[in-house]
Scaffold this motif. Structure first.
Motif, PDB file in Angstrom:
ATOM      1  N   THR A  22       0.832  -1.209   0.000  1.00 26.66           N
ATOM      2  CA  THR A  22       0.000   0.000   0.000  1.00 26.66           C
ATOM      3  C   THR A  22       0.871   1.264   0.000  1.00 26.66           C
ATOM      4  O   THR A  22       0.613   2.247  -0.726  1.00 26.66           O
ATOM      5  N   SER A  28       2.475   1.760  -3.352  1.00 27.24           N
ATOM      6  CA  SER A  28       1.495   2.256  -4.315  1.00 27.24           C
ATOM      7  C   SER A  28       1.255   3.756  -4.132  1.00 27.24           C
ATOM      8  O   SER A  28       1.060   4.491  -5.111  1.00 27.24           O
ATOM      9  N   ALA A  29       1.290   4.205  -2.872  1.00 27.36           N
ATOM     10  CA  ALA A  29       1.100   5.649  -2.624  1.00 27.36           C
ATOM     11  C   ALA A  29       2.343   6.440  -3.002  1.00 27.36           C
ATOM     12  O   ALA A  29       2.258   7.584  -3.500  1.00 27.36           O
ATOM     13  N   ARG A  77       2.725   7.761  -6.498  1.00 32.02           N
ATOM     14  CA  ARG A  77       1.799   8.821  -6.895  1.00 32.02           C
ATOM     15  C   ARG A  77       2.223  10.205  -6.385  1.00 32.02           C
ATOM     16  O   ARG A  77       1.575  11.204  -6.661  1.00 32.02           O
ATOM     17  N   LEU A  95      -3.290  10.394  -2.622  1.00 34.44           N
ATOM     18  CA  LEU A  95      -2.950   9.098  -2.035  1.00 34.44           C
ATOM     19  C   LEU A  95      -4.086   8.094  -2.276  1.00 34.44           C
ATOM     20  O   LEU A  95      -5.266   8.492  -2.322  1.00 34.44           O
ATOM     21  N   PRO A  96      -3.755   6.835  -2.450  1.00 35.05           N
ATOM     22  CA  PRO A  96      -4.819   5.844  -2.667  1.00 35.05           C
ATOM     23  C   PRO A  96      -5.681   5.698  -1.423  1.00 35.05           C
ATOM     24  O   PRO A  96      -5.248   5.978  -0.294  1.00 35.05           O
ATOM     25  N   ILE A  99      -2.870   6.073   5.968  1.00 35.44           N
ATOM     26  CA  ILE A  99      -1.768   6.394   5.060  1.00 35.44           C
ATOM     27  C   ILE A  99      -1.481   7.895   5.174  1.00 35.44           C
ATOM     28  O   ILE A  99      -2.409   8.724   5.080  1.00 35.44           O
ATOM     29  N   GLY A 124      -2.873  12.977   4.088  1.00 34.49           N
ATOM     30  CA  GLY A 124      -3.347  11.724   4.654  1.00 34.49           C
ATOM     31  C   GLY A 124      -3.523  11.773   6.148  1.00 34.49           C
ATOM     32  O   GLY A 124      -3.665  12.849   6.748  1.00 34.49           O
ATOM     33  N   VAL A 126       6.244   7.933   2.841  1.00 40.78           N
ATOM     34  CA  VAL A 126       4.844   7.488   2.944  1.00 40.78           C
ATOM     35  C   VAL A 126       4.763   6.477   4.087  1.00 40.78           C
ATOM     36  O   VAL A 126       5.489   5.485   4.097  1.00 40.78           O
TER      37      VAL A 126
END
Length: 430
Positions: free
Chosen positions: A43, A46-47, A50, A63-64, A72, A84, A127
């Motif tokens: 996770t 993945s953030a 971005r 952020l996802p 997050i 986040g 992150v």
């Protein structure tokens, strides 16, 4: 014994389960925690991809969306939360990630993974992904519960199998114990049945063999008593009558009576010797030595039995057919067998009694025939205690045993008119 077998089996299974379940429980805990951290790291990565390098200048950061229970957050190099959710100031995981490494920690009841965000070989942010540790602990407890259930099921199956095996192992020994108690109670015919366990079967066979030996020993003792009683009764009666008759004679006529009494005593002695020899011969295959010529045996038999048969108004014929002059047989036992057969013919037969000796090459056949008949099963005549041709069922049984001790055979050759045949291995002089 059954409880002991079950205890041993259950103890062995418990030891095996402990040795297996404890490492497996630890592996389940480690695996679930590692899986959750790996999910948080994915996770966070993945953030991280971005995050724009210009986020410090005010570019928005998308952020996802976090999964349920996750948080997050994006932190700048000054450990400030820029986007986040998460603590306002970066924690130890964020500080470690600023060193360009992925940091994994667990603190404050959370699992934390911090991933650095790099640009131009510089760390421009971190992150941070976190999730409650209680969620993983719940999954660990559920895994342990499943493991405990499997262990309980294994233990239950082990107990059932152990009880079944205990029954299988104990049943033959209990059966053997029952047979031993039956033998102690006097049932010598009790025998232990075979089982599927070789070691127990070996004990059962030894027990049965021992019991068979004891039974045969007792039977031989009973047979000896019966044989002695049966065979001595008639000679003793004759001796008593001869002596009583001698008391009524004058001195000039006393010698023949004494001679007859002496001969009866000798026959009685030979009978005792044969009964004793037969009792000692059980289990030993050593026939007596042929010591008496056949013609002499025929003459002695005719001299002895002519009088009793003539007293009943019957004839005795003794014939030898093609028998070699030097043919010999064990005199005492053959004479005893012929005595039983001739006495049987005198008491239960009728008409003329014929004793015929035939040469069969390697054996002699002694045929004792009369003009009577035998009814019923001829084979049972030789069973001890059978109230057949010889009344008490002892004489013919004794004669058969004597024949076997010679290596020969006694049988009923014909029922009507009655013919008994004795086969004796032939021995030649020299």
């Amino acid at each position: 014994m059954r409880q002991r077998v079950v205890r041993v089996a259950v103890t062995a299974v418990l030891v095996a389960l402990v040795l297996l379940a404890v490492p497996l429980a630890l592996a389940i805990r480690s695996s679930l925690y590692a899986d959750r951290r790996d999910a948080l790291e994915r996770t966070a990565l993945s953030a991280a991809v971005r995050v724009s390098p210009d986020y410090a200048g005010g570019d928005p950061v998308e952020l996802p969306a976090p999964h349920s229970g996750e948080r997050i957050g994006l932190y700048d190099p000054r450990l400030r939360l820029r986007e986040g959710t998460g603590p306002a100031s970066g924690d130890a995981a964020v500080r470690r990630a600023l060193g360009a490494v992925v940091a994994r920690t667990g603190s404050g009841g959370e699992l934390v993974v911090a991933v650095p965000v790099s640009h131009a070989e510089q760390v421009i942010g971190v992150v941070r992904a976190a999730a409650p540790a209680a969620e993983v602990r719940t999954r660990v407890l559920l895994g342990w519960a499943a493991l405990g259930g499997a262990c309980a099921l294994a233990l239950t199956v082990a107990v059932l199998v152990a009880r079944r095996q205990a029954r299988a192992l104990a049943a033959p020994l209990e059966d053997l114990s029952r047979h031993c108690r039956a033998v102690t109670g006097g049932d010598l015919g009790a025998r232990a049945a075979p089982s599927s366990i070789p070691e127990v079967d070996q004990v059962a066979r030894t027990h049965n063999e021992m019991l068979h030996g004891l039974t045969e020993l007792l039977r031989h003792e009973r047979d000896f008593t019966a044989n002695a009683s049966h065979q001595l009764r008639t000679p003793l009666t004759g001796l008593q009558l001869a002596l009583e008759a001698g008391l009524d004679q004058d001195e000039t006529r006393l010698r023949p009576v004494l001679r007859e009494a002496l001969e009866t005593t000798r026959r009685l002695h030979r009978t005792v010797e044969e009964v004793l020899r037969l009792a000692r011969a059980h289990g030993l295959h050593r026939p007596p030595v042929p010591d008496r010529p056949v013609y002499r045996l025929l003459r002695e038999t005719a001299d002895h039995w002519h009088g009793p048969l003539a007293h009943d108004g019957r004839r005795l014929e003794c014939v030898a057919r093609d028998v070699p002059d030097d043919a010999r047989v064990p005199g005492a036992p053959v004479a005893e067998i012929l005595g039983v057969l001739l006495d049987n013919a005198r008491v239960h037969g009728r008409g003329t009694v014929r004793l015929t000796v035939r040469d069969l090459g390697d054996a002699l056949a002694f045929d004792v025939a009369d003009e009577g008949s035998v009814t019923g099963d001829g084979a049972r005549l030789f069973e001890r205690g059978h109230s057949g041709a010889d009344g008490a069922g002892i004489g013919l049984a004794l004669a058969r045993d004597l024949a076997v001790s010679l290596g020969g055979r006694l049988s009923l050759a014909r029922a009507a008119p009655t013919v008994f045949t004795l086969l004796v291995p032939l021995g030649a002089e020299g």
